[in-house]
Every structure is written in C-alpha cells, then in structure tokens.
Design a protein around this motif. Structure first.
Motif, mmCIF file in Angstrom:
data_model
loop_
_atom_site.group_PDB
_atom_site.id
_atom_site.type_symbol
_atom_site.label_atom_id
_atom_site.label_comp_id
_atom_site.label_asym_id
_atom_site.label_seq_id
_atom_site.Cartn_x
_atom_site.Cartn_y
_atom_site.Cartn_z
ATOM 1 N N ALA A 4 -10.345 -10.497 9.642
ATOM 2 C CA ALA A 4 -9.913 -9.484 8.675
ATOM 3 C C ALA A 4 -9.400 -10.182 7.424
ATOM 4 C CB ALA A 4 -8.829 -8.612 9.283
ATOM 5 N N LYS A 5 -9.572 -9.525 6.306
ATOM 6 C CA LYS A 5 -9.111 -10.063 5.027
ATOM 7 C C LYS A 5 -7.950 -9.209 4.557
ATOM 8 C CE LYS A 5 -10.805 -11.232 0.393
ATOM 9 N NZ LYS A 5 -10.135 -12.498 0.304
ATOM 10 N N ARG A 6 -6.818 -9.850 4.262
ATOM 11 C CA ARG A 6 -5.636 -9.141 3.765
ATOM 12 C C ARG A 6 -5.542 -9.305 2.255
ATOM 13 N NH1 ARG A 6 -0.082 -9.351 6.752
ATOM 14 N NH2 ARG A 6 -1.280 -7.842 7.965
ATOM 15 N N TYR A 7 -5.230 -8.199 1.607
ATOM 16 C CA TYR A 7 -5.029 -8.165 0.163
ATOM 17 C C TYR A 7 -3.586 -7.784 -0.123
ATOM 18 C CZ TYR A 7 -10.126 -7.965 -0.519
ATOM 19 O OH TYR A 7 -11.465 -8.230 -0.529
ATOM 20 N N ALA A 8 -3.012 -8.372 -1.148
ATOM 21 C CA ALA A 8 -1.720 -7.981 -1.704
ATOM 22 C C ALA A 8 -1.953 -7.832 -3.205
ATOM 23 C CB ALA A 8 -0.645 -9.014 -1.414
ATOM 24 N N VAL A 9 -1.945 -6.581 -3.702
ATOM 25 C CA VAL A 9 -2.381 -6.320 -5.069
ATOM 26 C C VAL A 9 -1.380 -5.446 -5.818
ATOM 27 C CG1 VAL A 9 -4.819 -6.551 -4.433
ATOM 28 C CG2 VAL A 9 -3.761 -4.305 -4.401
ATOM 29 N N GLU A 10 -1.464 -5.503 -7.133
ATOM 30 C CA GLU A 10 -0.617 -4.685 -7.993
ATOM 31 C C GLU A 10 -1.077 -3.235 -7.968
ATOM 32 O OE1 GLU A 10 -0.529 -6.190 -11.960
ATOM 33 O OE2 GLU A 10 0.165 -8.163 -11.340
ATOM 34 N N CYS A 11 -0.167 -2.352 -8.354
ATOM 35 C CA CYS A 11 -0.465 -0.927 -8.460
ATOM 36 C C CYS A 11 -0.205 -0.460 -9.888
ATOM 37 C CB CYS A 11 0.424 -0.123 -7.515
ATOM 38 S SG CYS A 11 0.195 -0.524 -5.786
ATOM 39 N N TYR A 12 -0.897 0.598 -10.278
ATOM 40 C CA TYR A 12 -0.769 1.158 -11.619
ATOM 41 C C TYR A 12 -0.658 2.673 -11.528
ATOM 42 C CZ TYR A 12 -2.744 -3.415 -12.556
ATOM 43 O OH TYR A 12 -2.976 -4.756 -12.579
ATOM 44 N N GLY A 13 -0.094 3.270 -12.571
ATOM 45 C CA GLY A 13 -0.007 4.728 -12.644
ATOM 46 C C GLY A 13 1.313 5.239 -12.119
ATOM 47 N N GLY A 14 1.295 6.456 -11.642
ATOM 48 C CA GLY A 14 2.497 7.049 -11.072
ATOM 49 C C GLY A 14 3.330 7.846 -12.034
ATOM 50 N N GLY A 15 2.955 7.867 -13.299
ATOM 51 C CA GLY A 15 3.677 8.674 -14.273
ATOM 52 C C GLY A 15 5.008 8.082 -14.689
ATOM 53 N N GLU A 16 5.794 8.887 -15.382
ATOM 54 C CA GLU A 16 7.057 8.417 -15.947
ATOM 55 C C GLU A 16 8.216 8.460 -14.965
ATOM 56 O OE1 GLU A 16 8.001 10.254 -19.653
ATOM 57 O OE2 GLU A 16 5.951 10.045 -20.390
ATOM 58 N N GLY A 17 8.084 9.195 -13.861
ATOM 59 C CA GLY A 17 9.174 9.312 -12.897
ATOM 60 C C GLY A 17 9.464 7.986 -12.223
ATOM 61 N N LEU A 18 9.087 7.863 -10.983
ATOM 62 C CA LEU A 18 9.322 6.630 -10.225
ATOM 63 C C LEU A 18 8.260 5.581 -10.500
ATOM 64 C CD1 LEU A 18 10.411 8.204 -6.834
ATOM 65 C CD2 LEU A 18 11.875 7.105 -8.532
ATOM 66 N N GLY A 19 7.146 5.972 -11.078
ATOM 67 C CA GLY A 19 6.085 5.034 -11.406
ATOM 68 C C GLY A 19 5.356 4.519 -10.174
ATOM 69 N N ALA A 20 4.657 3.427 -10.370
ATOM 70 C CA ALA A 20 3.856 2.836 -9.300
ATOM 71 C C ALA A 20 4.726 1.956 -8.413
ATOM 72 C CB ALA A 20 2.726 2.006 -9.897
ATOM 73 N N PRO A 21 4.361 1.815 -7.151
ATOM 74 C CA PRO A 21 5.067 0.876 -6.284
ATOM 75 C C PRO A 21 4.823 -0.556 -6.763
ATOM 76 C CG PRO A 21 3.171 1.826 -5.150
ATOM 77 C CD PRO A 21 3.293 2.522 -6.465
ATOM 78 N N ALA A 22 5.639 -1.473 -6.281
ATOM 79 C CA ALA A 22 5.556 -2.867 -6.729
ATOM 80 C C ALA A 22 4.336 -3.585 -6.180
ATOM 81 C CB ALA A 22 6.823 -3.622 -6.327
ATOM 82 N N LEU A 23 3.917 -3.244 -4.966
ATOM 83 C CA LEU A 23 2.847 -3.992 -4.320
ATOM 84 C C LEU A 23 2.148 -3.114 -3.287
ATOM 85 C CD1 LEU A 23 1.801 -7.021 -4.199
ATOM 86 C CD2 LEU A 23 3.189 -7.221 -2.141
ATOM 87 N N ALA A 24 0.847 -3.284 -3.175
ATOM 88 C CA ALA A 24 0.065 -2.634 -2.119
ATOM 89 C C ALA A 24 -0.534 -3.730 -1.251
ATOM 90 C CB ALA A 24 -1.042 -1.777 -2.718
ATOM 91 N N VAL A 25 -0.416 -3.564 0.070
ATOM 92 C CA VAL A 25 -0.954 -4.545 1.009
ATOM 93 C C VAL A 25 -1.879 -3.804 1.968
ATOM 94 C CG1 VAL A 25 -0.399 -6.246 2.793
ATOM 95 C CG2 VAL A 25 1.134 -5.957 0.830
#
Length: 178
Positions: A4-25
C-alpha cells in the motif's frame, strides 16, 4: 512494488470559517490504484472531464500530527508518511461528510465537506503516473512529471495548457451527433 502507498498531503478550501484541515493522510492499495488508472483511461478515451465516487478512507487532521514530534522523528515522518500515527482522536480529526475520490485524466484527489458546512475541501492533486509506477501498472498517458501529453492524431485534443486539456468543441459536437 505492491505494498500500500501512504500519502500525506495538503488540503485547500473550506471557506472563511474553520478553513481546510492541516493535513490529509490516506492509504491506497493495488485494487484502488487499478481503479484510478482504469478511470483515467476512460476519461482520456472518451474526453470526460472527471469521475467521482464516494470514498471515506481519508484522515483529515485539524493540526499536523507531525508537529508533536521532536526533530529526528519529525524529519523521518516527513520523508516516510507511513510513520504518521493514525489513531481515532476526536480532538485532532476533522469530521467530514460526502467524502469522494475524484479522478481526472492525469491526477486524482479527494474532496469532502466539513460536517455541517457547505464549503468544499480538497486535497492536493496527486500524479496517476507516480501511483501507477509504484504498483507497476502500465501507464501510457503521462510524461515523467505525470502530466498528460496529447499525442499527434488524438481526436479532440487541441492543446494542453498548464495541465488542463482543452478539447476541440467542433470535434466533440460532431462526435456527440454521430
């Protein structure tokens, strides 16, 4: 390689409220990689923009879990995302809904919404060519950086500009009427 291949990547979007999470795995197995490659081939062959399906495999971290590590373990986890500890902790994980895998001609990414929010969040796009190489799946559409390269004679492919394929609308219209 067939692991299996694991990715740890940035996130974008989410609007002006809480915004995007710091990391997606997320982890991808060979079966999912095969699916992504098959969908990319369909997209290329039939001039489809994208294909999406529901997929809930992504861990969305509000804060980067590597931030809690000291320097040597942090450096190791930056290099090898398999060292990121995936544990179900409501304090660090974002609650999401409508999680989807999105495949385009040469990239894939994941899309979601923060629970009870209307602004879409997406992960950084990943190369299908690199995924195919990891699992030793034949991939005839990409150049070494993973971007799709139209070949002479490809019907409907007029140009590639910044990784976005433009189609000849007249050819597409003719194909639809045929």
């Amino acid at each position: 390689m067939t692991d299996a291949k694991r990715y740890a990547v940035e996130c974008y979007g989410g609007g002006e409220g809480l915004g995007a999470p710091a990391l997606a795995v997320f982890d991808l197995d060979r079966e999912t990689a095969d699916f992504i490659v098959r969908m990319a081939r369909l997209i290329t062959q039939h001039q489809i923009y994208k294909i999406e399906r529901y997929d809930f495999r992504v861990w969305y971290f509000e804060t980067d879990p590597r931030d809690d590590l000291d320097d040597p373990p942090r450096t190791a986890a930056d290099v090898d995302s398999n060292l990121i500890d995936l544990r179900n902790d409501d304090q660090t994980l974002m609650r999401s809904e409508a999680d989807r895998l999105c495949v385009t001609a040469d990239r894939f990414r994941f899309l979601t919404y923060r629970k009870h929010c209307g602004e879409e969040i997406e992960t950084a796009g990943q190369s299908i060519a690199a995924l195919a190489a990891h699992f030793d799946i034949p991939w005839e559409f990409g150049n070494p950086d993973g971007h799709l390269q139209p070949k002479h004679g490809d019907e409907g492919l007029a140009a590639q500009d910044g990784g976005v394929l433009e189609t000849n609308a007249q050819d597409t219209l003719h194909t639809l009427r045929s």
